[in-house]
Scaffold this motif. Structure first.
Motif, mmCIF file in Angstrom:
data_model
loop_
_atom_site.group_PDB
_atom_site.id
_atom_site.type_symbol
_atom_site.label_atom_id
_atom_site.label_comp_id
_atom_site.label_asym_id
_atom_site.label_seq_id
_atom_site.Cartn_x
_atom_site.Cartn_y
_atom_site.Cartn_z
ATOM 1 N N GLY A 182 0.879 -1.070 0.068
ATOM 2 C CA GLY A 182 -0.020 -0.054 -0.230
ATOM 3 C C GLY A 182 0.773 1.121 0.119
ATOM 4 O O GLY A 182 1.964 1.281 -0.306
ATOM 5 N N GLY A 183 0.315 2.324 0.601
ATOM 6 C CA GLY A 183 0.818 3.705 0.577
ATOM 7 C C GLY A 183 2.269 3.680 1.083
ATOM 8 O O GLY A 183 3.182 4.489 0.503
ATOM 9 N N VAL A 184 2.726 2.671 2.062
ATOM 10 C CA VAL A 184 4.206 2.732 2.546
ATOM 11 C C VAL A 184 5.031 2.588 1.541
ATOM 12 O O VAL A 184 6.430 3.279 1.547
ATOM 13 C CB VAL A 184 4.131 1.699 3.519
ATOM 14 C CG1 VAL A 184 5.786 1.289 4.024
ATOM 15 C CG2 VAL A 184 3.400 1.868 4.914
ATOM 16 N N ALA A 185 4.926 2.374 0.424
ATOM 17 C CA ALA A 185 5.656 1.862 -0.887
ATOM 18 C C ALA A 185 6.076 3.458 -1.339
ATOM 19 O O ALA A 185 7.188 3.246 -2.016
ATOM 20 C CB ALA A 185 5.115 1.120 -1.942
ATOM 21 N N THR A 186 5.498 4.406 -1.140
ATOM 22 C CA THR A 186 5.431 5.785 -1.662
ATOM 23 C C THR A 186 6.333 6.615 -0.730
ATOM 24 O O THR A 186 6.638 7.396 -1.101
ATOM 25 C CB THR A 186 4.276 6.310 -1.953
ATOM 26 O OG1 THR A 186 3.394 6.748 -1.115
ATOM 27 C CG2 THR A 186 3.157 5.551 -2.926
ATOM 28 N N LEU A 213 -3.124 5.848 5.970
ATOM 29 C CA LEU A 213 -1.737 5.492 5.174
ATOM 30 C C LEU A 213 -1.940 5.948 3.783
ATOM 31 O O LEU A 213 -1.456 5.050 2.911
ATOM 32 C CB LEU A 213 -1.392 4.022 5.228
ATOM 33 C CG LEU A 213 -0.894 3.500 6.663
ATOM 34 C CD1 LEU A 213 -0.522 1.911 6.572
ATOM 35 C CD2 LEU A 213 0.442 4.220 7.368
ATOM 36 N N ALA A 214 -2.330 7.293 3.842
ATOM 37 C CA ALA A 214 -2.596 7.790 2.504
ATOM 38 C C ALA A 214 -1.064 7.690 1.641
ATOM 39 O O ALA A 214 -0.229 8.050 2.321
ATOM 40 C CB ALA A 214 -3.000 9.132 2.469
ATOM 41 N N GLU A 229 -4.302 3.535 -7.251
ATOM 42 C CA GLU A 229 -3.458 3.931 -8.901
ATOM 43 C C GLU A 229 -2.219 4.507 -8.374
ATOM 44 O O GLU A 229 -1.154 4.265 -9.107
ATOM 45 C CB GLU A 229 -4.243 4.676 -9.693
ATOM 46 C CG GLU A 229 -4.539 5.968 -9.550
ATOM 47 C CD GLU A 229 -5.481 6.568 -10.568
ATOM 48 O OE1 GLU A 229 -5.470 6.189 -11.442
ATOM 49 O OE2 GLU A 229 -6.452 7.539 -10.176
ATOM 50 N N LEU A 230 -1.938 5.139 -7.189
ATOM 51 C CA LEU A 230 -0.833 5.873 -6.907
ATOM 52 C C LEU A 230 0.428 4.555 -6.364
ATOM 53 O O LEU A 230 1.617 4.920 -6.694
ATOM 54 C CB LEU A 230 -1.045 7.012 -5.889
ATOM 55 C CG LEU A 230 -1.372 7.964 -6.302
ATOM 56 C CD1 LEU A 230 -2.119 8.987 -5.157
ATOM 57 C CD2 LEU A 230 -0.993 8.804 -7.351
ATOM 58 N N VAL A 231 -0.340 3.740 -5.740
ATOM 59 C CA VAL A 231 0.306 2.550 -5.231
ATOM 60 C C VAL A 231 1.129 1.838 -6.467
ATOM 61 O O VAL A 231 2.164 1.313 -6.467
ATOM 62 C CB VAL A 231 -0.305 1.853 -4.351
ATOM 63 C CG1 VAL A 231 0.517 0.391 -3.975
ATOM 64 C CG2 VAL A 231 -0.962 2.517 -3.050
ATOM 65 N N ALA A 232 -0.038 1.489 -7.399
ATOM 66 C CA ALA A 232 0.496 0.821 -8.554
ATOM 67 C C ALA A 232 1.604 1.561 -9.434
ATOM 68 O O ALA A 232 2.472 0.912 -9.788
ATOM 69 C CB ALA A 232 -0.671 0.870 -9.391
ATOM 70 N N GLN A 233 1.603 2.985 -9.549
ATOM 71 C CA GLN A 233 2.559 3.603 -10.246
ATOM 72 C C GLN A 233 3.888 3.567 -9.590
ATOM 73 O O GLN A 233 4.874 3.122 -10.237
ATOM 74 C CB GLN A 233 2.123 5.125 -10.272
ATOM 75 C CG GLN A 233 0.771 5.177 -11.270
ATOM 76 C CD GLN A 233 0.357 6.584 -11.195
ATOM 77 O OE1 GLN A 233 0.933 7.497 -10.228
ATOM 78 N NE2 GLN A 233 -0.875 6.801 -11.623
ATOM 79 N N LYS A 234 3.860 3.423 -8.128
ATOM 80 C CA LYS A 234 5.055 3.117 -7.421
ATOM 81 C C LYS A 234 5.747 2.109 -7.552
ATOM 82 O O LYS A 234 6.782 1.861 -7.680
ATOM 83 C CB LYS A 234 4.898 3.593 -6.008
ATOM 84 C CG LYS A 234 6.295 3.700 -5.115
ATOM 85 C CD LYS A 234 7.089 4.965 -5.724
ATOM 86 C CE LYS A 234 8.253 5.279 -5.010
ATOM 87 N NZ LYS A 234 9.088 6.356 -5.516
ATOM 88 N N ILE A 235 4.934 0.786 -7.447
ATOM 89 C CA ILE A 235 5.357 -0.423 -7.588
ATOM 90 C C ILE A 235 6.110 -0.640 -9.184
ATOM 91 O O ILE A 235 7.041 -1.195 -9.044
ATOM 92 C CB ILE A 235 4.213 -1.442 -7.442
ATOM 93 C CG1 ILE A 235 3.911 -1.591 -5.983
ATOM 94 C CG2 ILE A 235 4.838 -2.799 -7.791
ATOM 95 C CD1 ILE A 235 2.569 -2.298 -5.776
ATOM 96 N N ALA A 236 5.409 0.231 -10.093
ATOM 97 C CA ALA A 236 6.025 0.032 -11.403
ATOM 98 C C ALA A 236 7.135 0.893 -11.598
ATOM 99 O O ALA A 236 8.223 0.247 -12.325
ATOM 100 C CB ALA A 236 4.808 0.472 -12.449
ATOM 101 N N GLU A 237 7.303 1.886 -10.885
ATOM 102 C CA GLU A 237 8.542 2.708 -10.850
ATOM 103 C C GLU A 237 9.854 1.986 -10.313
ATOM 104 O O GLU A 237 10.592 1.932 -10.798
ATOM 105 C CB GLU A 237 8.365 3.992 -10.054
ATOM 106 C CG GLU A 237 9.527 4.763 -10.047
ATOM 107 C CD GLU A 237 9.398 6.070 -9.257
ATOM 108 O OE1 GLU A 237 10.176 6.417 -8.269
ATOM 109 O OE2 GLU A 237 8.343 6.468 -9.124
#
Length: 260
Positions: A182-186, A213-214, A229-237
């Motif tokens: 989740g958001g922790v990835a960002t 945890l936004a 979608e922000l989580v998905a984007q960070k994982i992709a990055e």
């Protein structure tokens, strides 16, 4: 996308829940998995399931932060519901060393009891595992130890809001569990930049844990499902793949998880 962990019944959404869900659906969310916390969250959760059948899916369990002196009464309520109607998952359950250590023995007893319910009803589990503030008490490792102590080879599930290191991630995967990211990835110092590049996408599902945890740039504010979608984007990055690949694989993982 499939949101595998969101408290959309939370009172933080009371003023705009329908709008929040519309934003989620507009963002491409096809399903929202709802973890239960305790007896007081059941009615709101089931009302959302009734309003959005096949979209909002309820779990049943007692969150470790709700484990107090009366935890056996809470467990009795959980089992009563499991006997009355189907749920797709036991959760969220686990160990929390972050807020209060007063009831840790009861948390462990309740966790093992709910592993027993998972075995009795042949259901997967959703695990909450939060370390102490100083990092000295490791809830991920403690949950792993209790799972190994329980000793049921058929147990499977998701370590929700995974924020451990690479070694812990591998131990979780070896237990036949998925990592809920989740958001922790960002977060700048969240540590997932040292883990996700080395983890196969097949071992990951997406979550927000809304309203908590936004992800960046909303950190510190109320989280909501559309931010998945922000989580998905960070994982992709971090994995140097396309967002489309992340979405496709994590959705497939979640759907496969539901079917098995």
């Amino acid at each position: 996308m499939i949101e595998t962990h969101a408290h959309i019944y939370d009172d933080q959404f009371d003023n705009d829940r329908n709008l929040m869900l519309e934003r989620a659906f507009d963002a491409g969310i096809k399903q929202i998995w709802m973890p239960n916390c305790a007896h007081e969250t059941i009615d709101g959760m089931l009302a959302l399931e009734a309003k959005y059948p096949e979209i909002c899916l309820p779990m049943m369990g007692v969150h470790p932060c709700y484990i107090k002196e009366n935890f056996e009464q809470e467990l009795a309520i959980v089992e009563n519901w499991l006997e009355k109607r189907p749920f797709f998952m036991i959760g969220e359950i686990g160990i929390d060393f972050y807020w209060d250590l007063t009831f840790v023995p009861q948390q462990e007893e309740a966790f093992l009891a709910q592993l027993g319910l998972a075995k009795k009803y042949n259901l997967p589990i959703c695990i909450h595992s939060r370390n102490s503030k100083n990092g000295e008490l490791n809830a991920i490792i403690r949950c792993i130890e209790l799972i190994e102590q329980f000793g049921w080879s058929g147990l499977r599930g998701i370590f929700h809001c995974f924020s451990g290191n690479l070694e812990e991630a591998q131990r979780v995967i070896n237990l036949n569990f998925l990592l809920g990211i989740g958001g922790v990835a960002t977060f700048k110092n969240g540590g997932m930049d040292k883990v996700l590049p080395f983890i196969d996408l097949k071992n990951i599902v997406l979550e927000t844990d809304a309203p908590y945890l936004a992800p960046v740039p909303h950190r510190g504010k109320r989280n909501e499902v559309a931010y998945l979608e922000l989580v998905a984007q960070k994982i992709a990055e971090l994995k140097e793949v396309s967002v489309k690949e992340v979405v496709q694989q994590t959705t497939e993982n979640a759907l496969t998880f539901l079917k098995t």
